[in-house]
Motif scaffolding. Structure first.
Motif, mmCIF file in Angstrom:
data_model
loop_
_atom_site.group_PDB
_atom_site.id
_atom_site.type_symbol
_atom_site.label_atom_id
_atom_site.label_comp_id
_atom_site.label_asym_id
_atom_site.label_seq_id
_atom_site.Cartn_x
_atom_site.Cartn_y
_atom_site.Cartn_z
ATOM 1 N N ALA A 125 0.828 -1.204 0.000
ATOM 2 C CA ALA A 125 0.000 0.000 0.000
ATOM 3 C C ALA A 125 0.863 1.255 0.000
ATOM 4 C CB ALA A 125 -0.918 0.004 1.219
ATOM 5 N N VAL A 126 0.486 2.201 -0.851
ATOM 6 C CA VAL A 126 1.100 3.534 -0.865
ATOM 7 C C VAL A 126 0.025 4.525 -0.405
ATOM 8 C CG1 VAL A 126 2.141 5.341 -2.296
ATOM 9 C CG2 VAL A 126 2.665 2.937 -2.768
ATOM 10 N N PRO A 127 0.239 5.195 0.733
ATOM 11 C CA PRO A 127 1.487 5.336 1.493
ATOM 12 C C PRO A 127 1.553 4.471 2.751
ATOM 13 C CG PRO A 127 0.008 7.066 2.149
ATOM 14 C CD PRO A 127 -0.752 6.221 1.145
ATOM 15 N N GLY A 128 0.551 3.625 2.991
ATOM 16 C CA GLY A 128 0.525 2.869 4.245
ATOM 17 C C GLY A 128 1.775 2.058 4.498
ATOM 18 N N ASP A 129 2.256 1.344 3.452
ATOM 19 C CA ASP A 129 3.464 0.529 3.583
ATOM 20 C C ASP A 129 4.688 1.182 2.954
ATOM 21 O OD1 ASP A 129 1.942 -1.582 4.742
ATOM 22 O OD2 ASP A 129 1.330 -2.231 2.734
ATOM 23 N N LEU A 130 4.461 2.137 2.053
ATOM 24 C CA LEU A 130 5.578 2.695 1.285
ATOM 25 C C LEU A 130 5.273 4.141 0.919
ATOM 26 C CD1 LEU A 130 8.276 1.938 -0.310
ATOM 27 C CD2 LEU A 130 6.778 1.680 -2.309
ATOM 28 N N SER A 131 6.178 5.039 1.259
ATOM 29 C CA SER A 131 6.071 6.436 0.835
ATOM 30 C C SER A 131 6.897 6.625 -0.444
ATOM 31 C CB SER A 131 6.576 7.382 1.923
ATOM 32 O OG SER A 131 5.647 7.480 2.982
ATOM 33 N N VAL A 132 6.366 7.442 -1.357
ATOM 34 C CA VAL A 132 7.019 7.645 -2.660
ATOM 35 C C VAL A 132 7.054 9.137 -2.980
ATOM 36 C CG1 VAL A 132 6.981 7.130 -5.130
ATOM 37 C CG2 VAL A 132 6.164 5.408 -3.483
ATOM 38 N N ILE A 133 8.219 9.611 -3.440
ATOM 39 C CA ILE A 133 8.368 10.998 -3.877
ATOM 40 C C ILE A 133 9.134 11.024 -5.192
ATOM 41 C CG2 ILE A 133 10.499 11.341 -2.522
ATOM 42 C CD1 ILE A 133 9.635 14.253 -2.107
ATOM 43 N N GLY A 134 8.753 11.934 -6.079
ATOM 44 C CA GLY A 134 9.430 12.069 -7.371
ATOM 45 C C GLY A 134 9.950 13.476 -7.585
ATOM 46 N N VAL A 135 10.346 13.737 -8.826
ATOM 47 C CA VAL A 135 10.791 15.074 -9.250
ATOM 48 C C VAL A 135 10.159 15.360 -10.608
ATOM 49 C CG1 VAL A 135 12.752 16.543 -9.870
ATOM 50 C CG2 VAL A 135 13.019 14.815 -8.089
ATOM 51 N N ASP A 136 9.636 16.543 -10.791
ATOM 52 C CA ASP A 136 9.233 17.095 -12.082
ATOM 53 C C ASP A 136 7.980 17.948 -11.998
ATOM 54 O OD1 ASP A 136 11.311 16.379 -13.723
ATOM 55 O OD2 ASP A 136 10.394 14.511 -14.377
ATOM 56 N N GLY A 137 6.941 17.481 -11.266
ATOM 57 C CA GLY A 137 5.675 18.193 -11.314
ATOM 58 C C GLY A 137 4.863 17.797 -12.527
ATOM 59 N N HIS A 138 4.839 16.499 -12.836
ATOM 60 C CA HIS A 138 4.085 15.971 -13.978
ATOM 61 C C HIS A 138 2.616 16.362 -13.862
ATOM 62 C CE1 HIS A 138 2.354 13.037 -16.765
ATOM 63 N NE2 HIS A 138 3.570 12.775 -17.201
ATOM 64 N N GLU A 139 1.958 16.535 -15.002
ATOM 65 C CA GLU A 139 0.553 16.944 -14.997
ATOM 66 C C GLU A 139 -0.355 15.913 -14.328
ATOM 67 O OE1 GLU A 139 -1.185 17.207 -18.905
ATOM 68 O OE2 GLU A 139 0.139 15.640 -19.692
ATOM 69 N N TYR A 140 0.096 14.645 -14.212
ATOM 70 C CA TYR A 140 -0.709 13.617 -13.555
ATOM 71 C C TYR A 140 -0.323 13.397 -12.096
ATOM 72 C CZ TYR A 140 -2.231 12.341 -18.274
ATOM 73 O OH TYR A 140 -2.774 12.361 -19.540
ATOM 74 N N ALA A 141 0.615 14.178 -11.588
ATOM 75 C CA ALA A 141 1.073 13.974 -10.209
ATOM 76 C C ALA A 141 -0.068 14.132 -9.216
ATOM 77 C CB ALA A 141 2.210 14.943 -9.889
ATOM 78 N N GLU A 142 -0.911 15.121 -9.420
ATOM 79 C CA GLU A 142 -2.028 15.319 -8.503
ATOM 80 C C GLU A 142 -3.015 14.157 -8.589
ATOM 81 O OE1 GLU A 142 -5.234 18.786 -7.189
ATOM 82 O OE2 GLU A 142 -3.974 19.062 -8.970
ATOM 83 N N LEU A 143 -3.240 13.640 -9.802
ATOM 84 C CA LEU A 143 -4.141 12.502 -9.980
ATOM 85 C C LEU A 143 -3.650 11.284 -9.195
ATOM 86 C CD1 LEU A 143 -6.593 11.273 -11.525
ATOM 87 C CD2 LEU A 143 -4.995 10.651 -13.339
ATOM 88 N N PHE A 144 -2.336 11.075 -9.168
ATOM 89 C CA PHE A 144 -1.750 9.944 -8.443
ATOM 90 C C PHE A 144 -1.519 10.273 -6.964
ATOM 91 C CE2 PHE A 144 -0.962 8.422 -12.660
ATOM 92 C CZ PHE A 144 -0.768 7.058 -12.561
ATOM 93 N N GLY A 145 -1.784 11.502 -6.562
ATOM 94 C CA GLY A 145 -1.495 11.908 -5.189
ATOM 95 C C GLY A 145 -0.018 11.906 -4.887
ATOM 96 N N LEU A 146 0.808 12.178 -5.900
ATOM 97 C CA LEU A 146 2.261 12.043 -5.762
ATOM 98 C C LEU A 146 2.899 13.296 -5.187
ATOM 99 C CD1 LEU A 146 4.863 10.388 -6.339
ATOM 100 C CD2 LEU A 146 4.920 11.501 -8.591
ATOM 101 N N THR A 147 3.651 13.120 -4.115
ATOM 102 C CA THR A 147 4.518 14.176 -3.609
ATOM 103 C C THR A 147 5.699 14.332 -4.561
ATOM 104 O OG1 THR A 147 3.910 13.756 -1.311
ATOM 105 C CG2 THR A 147 5.985 14.898 -1.689
ATOM 106 N N THR A 148 6.050 15.572 -4.888
ATOM 107 C CA THR A 148 7.093 15.776 -5.892
ATOM 108 C C THR A 148 7.822 17.084 -5.669
ATOM 109 O OG1 THR A 148 7.496 15.891 -8.299
ATOM 110 C CG2 THR A 148 5.490 16.920 -7.495
ATOM 111 N N VAL A 149 9.042 17.143 -6.170
ATOM 112 C CA VAL A 149 9.775 18.405 -6.267
ATOM 113 C C VAL A 149 9.446 18.966 -7.645
ATOM 114 C CG1 VAL A 149 12.017 19.550 -6.224
ATOM 115 C CG2 VAL A 149 11.587 17.582 -4.726
ATOM 116 N N GLU A 150 8.627 19.988 -7.665
ATOM 117 C CA GLU A 150 8.003 20.461 -8.904
ATOM 118 C C GLU A 150 8.860 21.503 -9.614
ATOM 119 O OE1 GLU A 150 3.490 21.258 -9.330
ATOM 120 O OE2 GLU A 150 4.393 23.224 -8.938
#
Length: 341
Positions: free
Chosen positions: A267-292
């Motif tokens: 489970a994300v984020p229950g078992d695993l936290s995930v962060i990316g880089v870019d600020g992709h247009e779908y980041a909000e749809l995936f609930g992704l934390t990112t360096v935008e």
């Protein structure tokens, strides 16, 4: 076919005045310019770019070299580049530059040397010294947006700082078993984008005392959704070594990793936290934390520098070799949470 002399005769001005009015170069009274433009429209006159080039020495074209044409980041950059060039009256000539080899060599040794462009904008390419030398021989402005290379005007975010910020965010949430999905070649080329983000990760982990003997859990993969998925299966498939958080070198990798976690029942984020880089247009749809970052704005900014180096348009402030990195910001969403004790 209508000629500039026909426009001048209909507007009641000299050919030189008609030419200045239609080219935008040189002073022409607003009323006279309007009269010339109306005359040109009435008889269907279109200025010849070849003829203008003979007079000015300019083609009003910028050559853009890019490593991918089907990735979100590069598509956003190109949109910003094209929009800004068109507004300035310039055309875009696009070249796809892939991995080192004969096809890539032809772009630098043949096309960019023989095609008439006023400047070259390199987007996200790690340029070899020989390639930069080839561009310099043309005696035309060269601007780098991302990627790596020396001797040219360069704009970029601070990729090392982005990697450090992303990792520090996970550390702040209490995670210590943190892995990094790096881009291909990150270890071999520390000055390229993937290498700089990897360096930021390692420095943040080291500062937290979590990299004994300089080691950390780093996997390299293509910076794409499939790359994140395949490496994610490899990284998360061993329960005994499974991290509680992962920093991926791009948002697209993060999307792939999240799909791999779902397939494995993690489970994300229950078992695993995930962060990316870019600020992709779908980041909000995936609930992704990112360096935008904002690639569209970066493309527009790069064109502003190109125009300044060509002596046109408003001054770009500052030039990349003396200015601050392009802006980024941490955007926290639901993919990262505090580690459960």
């Amino acid at each position: 076919m209508a000629a500039i002399s026909d426009v001048a005769r209909l507007a009641g001005v000299s050919k030189a005045t008609a030419s200045r009015a239609l080219s935008g170069r040189g002073h022409v009274a607003p009323a006279t310019r309007l009269r010339v433009e109306q005359a040109a429209a009435q008889i269907g006159y279109v200025a010849s770019p070849d003829a203008a080039s003979l007079v000015t020495g300019r083609t009003k074209t910028v050559g853009v070299i890019i490593p991918h044409v089907n990735r979100w980041f590069y598509g956003e950059v190109l949109e910003g580049v094209e929009r800004t060039l068109l507004a300035a009256g310039y055309d875009l000539m696009l070249y796809h530059v892939g991995a080192p080899g004969a096809e890539r060599d032809r772009v630098f040794d043949y096309f960019l040397k023989r095609k008439r462009v006023d400047a070259v904008l390199s987007v996200g390419i790690d340029l070899e010294a020989s390639e930069l030398a080839s561009l310099d021989q043309r005696d035309k402005p060269v601007v780098l947006l991302g990627g790596s290379g020396t001797g040219a005007a360069r704009l970029a975010i601070d990729d090392r700082a982005a990697g450090q910020l992303a990792t520090e965010h996970l550390l702040h949430l209490g995670h210590s078993r943190i892995a990094h999905l790096a881009g291909t070649g990150a270890a071999a080329n520390p000055h390229a984008v993937p290498g700089a983000r990897r360096r930021g990760f390692l420095e943040a982990m080291s500062a937290a005392g979590l990299t004994p003997a300089g080691r950390a859990d780093v996997l390299e993969a293509e910076m794409s959704l499939p790359g994140g998925y395949e490496s994610g299966l490899q990284l998360l498939g061993h329960p005994g070594r499974r991290p509680t958080a992962v920093f991926t070198a791009s948002d697209e990798m993060a999307f792939g990793l999240m799909r791999a976690a779902d397939r494995l029942g993690i489970a994300v984020p229950g078992d695993l936290s995930v962060i990316g880089v870019d600020g992709h247009e779908y980041a909000e749809l995936f609930g992704l934390t990112t360096v935008e970052q904002d690639p569209g704005a970066q493309g527009a900014t790069a064109v502003g520098v190109v125009l300044r180096l060509l002596g046109e348009g408003p001054d770009a402030d500052p030039l990349p070799d003396s200015g601050a990195p392009l802006p980024t910001r941490l955007v926290v969403r639901s993919s990262t949470v505090r580690l459960a004790r």
